[in-house]
Design a protein around this motif. Structure first.
Motif, mmCIF file in Angstrom:
data_model
loop_
_atom_site.group_PDB
_atom_site.id
_atom_site.type_symbol
_atom_site.label_atom_id
_atom_site.label_comp_id
_atom_site.label_asym_id
_atom_site.label_seq_id
_atom_site.Cartn_x
_atom_site.Cartn_y
_atom_site.Cartn_z
ATOM 1 N N ALA A 78 -11.300 2.124 -8.870
ATOM 2 C CA ALA A 78 -11.010 3.144 -9.566
ATOM 3 C C ALA A 78 -10.251 4.139 -8.661
ATOM 4 O O ALA A 78 -9.535 4.886 -8.332
ATOM 5 C CB ALA A 78 -11.806 4.198 -10.158
ATOM 6 N N ILE A 79 -10.725 3.930 -7.299
ATOM 7 C CA ILE A 79 -9.763 4.647 -5.721
ATOM 8 C C ILE A 79 -9.163 4.243 -4.751
ATOM 9 O O ILE A 79 -8.446 4.524 -4.476
ATOM 10 C CB ILE A 79 -11.100 5.372 -4.874
ATOM 11 C CG1 ILE A 79 -11.498 4.332 -4.471
ATOM 12 C CG2 ILE A 79 -12.120 6.229 -5.589
ATOM 13 C CD1 ILE A 79 -12.218 4.916 -3.035
ATOM 14 N N ARG A 80 -8.363 3.281 -5.835
ATOM 15 C CA ARG A 80 -6.976 2.571 -5.582
ATOM 16 C C ARG A 80 -6.347 2.311 -6.661
ATOM 17 O O ARG A 80 -6.073 2.234 -7.124
ATOM 18 C CB ARG A 80 -7.482 1.261 -4.680
ATOM 19 C CG ARG A 80 -8.584 0.393 -3.992
ATOM 20 C CD ARG A 80 -8.768 0.502 -3.124
ATOM 21 N NE ARG A 80 -7.994 0.289 -1.951
ATOM 22 C CZ ARG A 80 -7.459 0.702 -0.803
ATOM 23 N NH1 ARG A 80 -8.645 1.354 -0.343
ATOM 24 N NH2 ARG A 80 -6.224 0.195 -0.518
ATOM 25 N N GLN A 81 -5.109 2.518 -5.709
ATOM 26 C CA GLN A 81 -3.591 1.979 -6.469
ATOM 27 C C GLN A 81 -3.219 0.842 -6.243
ATOM 28 O O GLN A 81 -3.603 -0.053 -5.292
ATOM 29 C CB GLN A 81 -2.996 3.109 -5.662
ATOM 30 C CG GLN A 81 -2.883 4.597 -6.431
ATOM 31 C CD GLN A 81 -1.890 6.081 -5.846
ATOM 32 O OE1 GLN A 81 -1.889 6.134 -4.448
ATOM 33 N NE2 GLN A 81 -0.601 5.765 -6.486
ATOM 34 N N GLY A 82 -2.523 1.106 -6.663
ATOM 35 C CA GLY A 82 -1.436 -0.546 -6.865
ATOM 36 C C GLY A 82 -0.890 -0.818 -5.980
ATOM 37 O O GLY A 82 0.022 -0.066 -5.067
ATOM 38 N N PHE A 83 -0.463 -2.272 -5.751
ATOM 39 C CA PHE A 83 0.645 -2.434 -4.461
ATOM 40 C C PHE A 83 0.839 -4.446 -4.376
ATOM 41 O O PHE A 83 0.539 -4.310 -5.599
ATOM 42 C CB PHE A 83 -0.424 -2.542 -2.903
ATOM 43 C CG PHE A 83 -1.528 -3.577 -3.277
ATOM 44 C CD1 PHE A 83 -1.024 -4.520 -2.981
ATOM 45 C CD2 PHE A 83 -2.822 -2.956 -4.129
ATOM 46 C CE1 PHE A 83 -2.740 -5.322 -2.622
ATOM 47 C CE2 PHE A 83 -3.764 -3.934 -3.765
ATOM 48 C CZ PHE A 83 -3.617 -5.012 -2.846
ATOM 49 N N ASP A 84 2.121 -4.319 -3.476
ATOM 50 C CA ASP A 84 2.931 -5.517 -3.891
ATOM 51 C C ASP A 84 2.091 -6.197 -2.980
ATOM 52 O O ASP A 84 2.641 -6.165 -1.522
ATOM 53 C CB ASP A 84 4.107 -5.437 -4.166
ATOM 54 C CG ASP A 84 4.977 -4.136 -5.393
ATOM 55 O OD1 ASP A 84 3.559 -4.577 -6.423
ATOM 56 O OD2 ASP A 84 5.218 -3.471 -5.059
ATOM 57 N N LEU A 85 2.433 -7.331 -3.451
ATOM 58 C CA LEU A 85 2.538 -8.327 -2.188
ATOM 59 C C LEU A 85 3.689 -9.672 -2.904
ATOM 60 O O LEU A 85 3.653 -9.611 -3.741
ATOM 61 C CB LEU A 85 0.997 -9.553 -2.918
ATOM 62 C CG LEU A 85 -0.561 -8.398 -1.962
ATOM 63 C CD1 LEU A 85 -1.880 -9.642 -2.578
ATOM 64 C CD2 LEU A 85 -0.092 -8.216 -0.760
ATOM 65 N N SER A 86 3.927 -11.058 -1.878
ATOM 66 C CA SER A 86 5.035 -11.374 -2.058
ATOM 67 C C SER A 86 4.519 -12.990 -1.440
ATOM 68 O O SER A 86 3.384 -12.619 -0.301
ATOM 69 C CB SER A 86 6.341 -11.194 -1.947
ATOM 70 O OG SER A 86 6.020 -10.701 -0.409
ATOM 71 N N LEU A 87 4.914 -14.006 -2.015
ATOM 72 C CA LEU A 87 4.389 -15.329 -1.264
ATOM 73 C C LEU A 87 4.991 -15.166 -0.403
ATOM 74 O O LEU A 87 6.216 -15.259 -0.519
ATOM 75 C CB LEU A 87 4.721 -16.279 -2.333
ATOM 76 C CG LEU A 87 4.519 -16.844 -4.047
ATOM 77 C CD1 LEU A 87 4.996 -17.038 -4.532
ATOM 78 C CD2 LEU A 87 2.538 -16.243 -3.369
ATOM 79 N N GLY A 88 4.298 -15.815 1.111
ATOM 80 C CA GLY A 88 5.095 -15.812 2.399
ATOM 81 C C GLY A 88 5.072 -17.635 2.470
ATOM 82 O O GLY A 88 4.618 -18.257 1.692
#
Ligand code: ATP
Ligand code: MG
Length: 202
Positions: free
Chosen positions: A73-83
């Protein structure tokens, strides 16, 4: 009879579009694995493990869930990408290797999340993670006793240019070990806070 315990872990699930890219990659690597030295994972089970809990009493599930709910609940969304592809030694023994896909983009946020999850569960009596967290998706593990493994770290179409995805929740998963590989099922989902963090006015 009522379920007494389950084999638990906390994970980030991946979208189907990403799963399909990895499934195609595994198909290509499998073709190169002419000696069948790797047990490739089932694409439907691919995930990022944040914390492995192991055999967990079912009576503890509610309190684990409430800890994970507060953590998310205290986190925000983020982006990941395939490496890029990589290999490392598995926990099972020095000779076994894991073939994996690395993750890039906002990995600092992924590391923070993994540390938060670890902290929340250590507070509940689970053992603390001692190894550094390496963000990855496991594609396969070498069979026991395999001595030489072809290189699986090169693939002309990897990493894909469109391998980015958004992470907005974590999941409590159950693993059922079977002779032909583990099957995973989701027990619960914990969404991150959807709104940006509220800053106090000065
Ligand atoms: P199998 O054990 O049959 O190879 P698996 O490793 O996929 O299958 P589990 O052993 O149930 O299935 O593990 C579930 C998840 O937790 C996997 O992502 C696995 O890599 C991870 N995991 C397992 N053991 C540990 C551990 N000791 N520490 C950290 N992560 C672990
Ligand atoms: Mg395992």
């Amino acid at each position: 009879m009522q379920e007494r315990s389950f084999r638990a872990f906390v994970a980030i699930e991946i979208p189907d579009s990403i799963r399909n890219m990895i499934s195609a990659l595994i198909g290509r690597l499998r073709e190169r694995d002419v000696t069948n030295c790797v047990r490739w994972v089932r694409p439907e089970g691919i995930h990022v493990t944040l914390k492995f809990l192991g055999d967990t009493p079912a009576v503890k599930e509610r309190v684990i869930e409430s800890a994970l709910e507060s953590t998310a609940a205290i986190r925000q969304g983020f982006d990941l990408s395939l490496g890029p592809l990589g290999t490392f030694r598995s926990r099972r023994g020095a000779r076994d290797q894991v073939v994996w896909v690395g993750l890039s983009s906002e990995t600092a946020q992924l590391l923070e999340l993994a540390a938060d999850v670890d902290r929340a569960l250590v507070a509940m009596g689970f053992p603390m993670e001692t190894r550094p967290f390496t963000p990855h998706l496991t594609l396969g593990r070498t069979n026991r006793g395999v001595r030489s493994v072809p290189s699986f770290t090169e693939d002309a179409a990897w990493p894909p240019g469109d391998g980015a995805f958004h992470v907005n929740h974590l999941s409590l998963m159950e693993s059922n070990l079977r002779p032909d590989g583990a099957r995973y099922t989701r027990r619960a989902i914990f969404p991150f806070s959807r709104s940006p963090r509220i800053e106090r006015p000065l």
